[in-house]
Write a protein that holds these residues in place. Sequence first.
Motif, mmCIF file in Angstrom:
data_model
loop_
_atom_site.group_PDB
_atom_site.id
_atom_site.type_symbol
_atom_site.label_atom_id
_atom_site.label_comp_id
_atom_site.label_asym_id
_atom_site.label_seq_id
_atom_site.Cartn_x
_atom_site.Cartn_y
_atom_site.Cartn_z
ATOM 1 N N ALA A 147 0.827 -1.208 0.000
ATOM 2 C CA ALA A 147 0.000 0.000 0.000
ATOM 3 C C ALA A 147 0.862 1.260 0.000
ATOM 4 O O ALA A 147 0.588 2.218 -0.733
ATOM 5 N N VAL A 148 1.908 1.261 0.817
ATOM 6 C CA VAL A 148 2.785 2.437 0.892
ATOM 7 C C VAL A 148 3.515 2.653 -0.429
ATOM 8 O O VAL A 148 3.680 3.786 -0.888
ATOM 9 N N SER A 149 3.940 1.573 -1.052
ATOM 10 C CA SER A 149 4.688 1.694 -2.311
ATOM 11 C C SER A 149 3.851 2.344 -3.413
ATOM 12 O O SER A 149 4.393 2.948 -4.336
ATOM 13 N N LEU A 198 10.654 -0.884 -0.355
ATOM 14 C CA LEU A 198 9.684 -0.247 -1.249
ATOM 15 C C LEU A 198 9.999 -0.491 -2.714
ATOM 16 O O LEU A 198 9.112 -0.503 -3.550
ATOM 17 N N GLY A 199 11.257 -0.655 -3.034
ATOM 18 C CA GLY A 199 11.617 -0.907 -4.426
ATOM 19 C C GLY A 199 11.971 0.376 -5.158
ATOM 20 O O GLY A 199 11.466 1.460 -4.832
ATOM 21 N N SER A 200 12.793 0.250 -6.167
ATOM 22 C CA SER A 200 13.300 1.415 -6.899
ATOM 23 C C SER A 200 12.223 2.091 -7.747
ATOM 24 O O SER A 200 12.360 3.262 -8.109
#
Length: 336
Positions: A93-95, A118-120
């Motif tokens: 959800a945050v991502s 979170l990922g790039s």
Amino acid sequence: MLIKMFTIKGKKMSIIKKLLLIALSACVLIVATGCGKNDQMAQVEGKINVLTSFYPLYYFAKEIGGDRANVVNLVAAGVEPHEWTPKSRDLDAVSKAQIFLYNGAGLEGWVKGFLNGLGSDSKVLTVEASHGIKLISGNPEKDSEEDSGEDHTADEQHSHSDGDVDPHTWVSPRSAMVMAANIRDAFVKTDPEHKAEYETRYESIKDRLGQLDAKFTVQLSVYKRRDIVVSHQAFGYLCRDYNLNQIAIMGLSPDAEPRAQDLLNIARFVKENDIPYIFFEELVSEQLAQTLAREAKVDTLVLNPLEGLTPEQDKAGENYITLMEKNLQNLQKALQ
């Protein structure tokens, strides 16, 4: 005979039909419940989607974001944020959100790994809301230890320290104004087209926090007594800003166990200084505070660190401002 068999089969068919309907209803309920949780975390098109790590940030973001924002708090009502850890759905959800607000100053022990996950490709703006507040370092020595005359070694003092920084910045209205300004800046950076709206709503909450700050300053200044005994060392910023002194049963984390000698020292301090009340909070067990109060023959009162709302407070429409006003009333009662 054929008619009788048809009737029996009809009854069987009727029972089977009812069972199927019950099973189908149960499935719909399960799906609906699951969807309800997902819907709460879902993005809303056309709005700034904001996720917050705990209640005060949620409240400030709602006030400043207004109709432009869809604000979701990760920690449910009644849950102590010190004990909460995120799940994979929270990370997802945050991502996908536009803004993620967390307190920082060590409150969210999970946040570094969370942000790394979170990922790039994530474009979420992550904001440490306590940025700019002069932080209180370490666990101040308790007055009860000083009065006891005991000479603690550095190792002994370190052994019952819960951390290097007091994270409870929001408990002081004066610090909360800094946090609100950081949240305003996040909205303006994310949605500069509507800067004027965010500025206007920020000025409104700033004014209310300013009035609260003035009340604390004026109304608490008249009392000669400056000591408060609390269950959880969560009021350092409030005490610093309004010239009070907290004597805490437990440390910076509400589940930090006090030493037996600490309890004896605090009980003696309460008796010798005629402290009328021992404060406890609603989201953690009040057992220690009540035990100490019985030992010292005093009463208990609530001093809310505003880490979250109880379900009852949520239902009643309580908020940061109203609960801080209740804190002020109880502080006045304890300082008389």
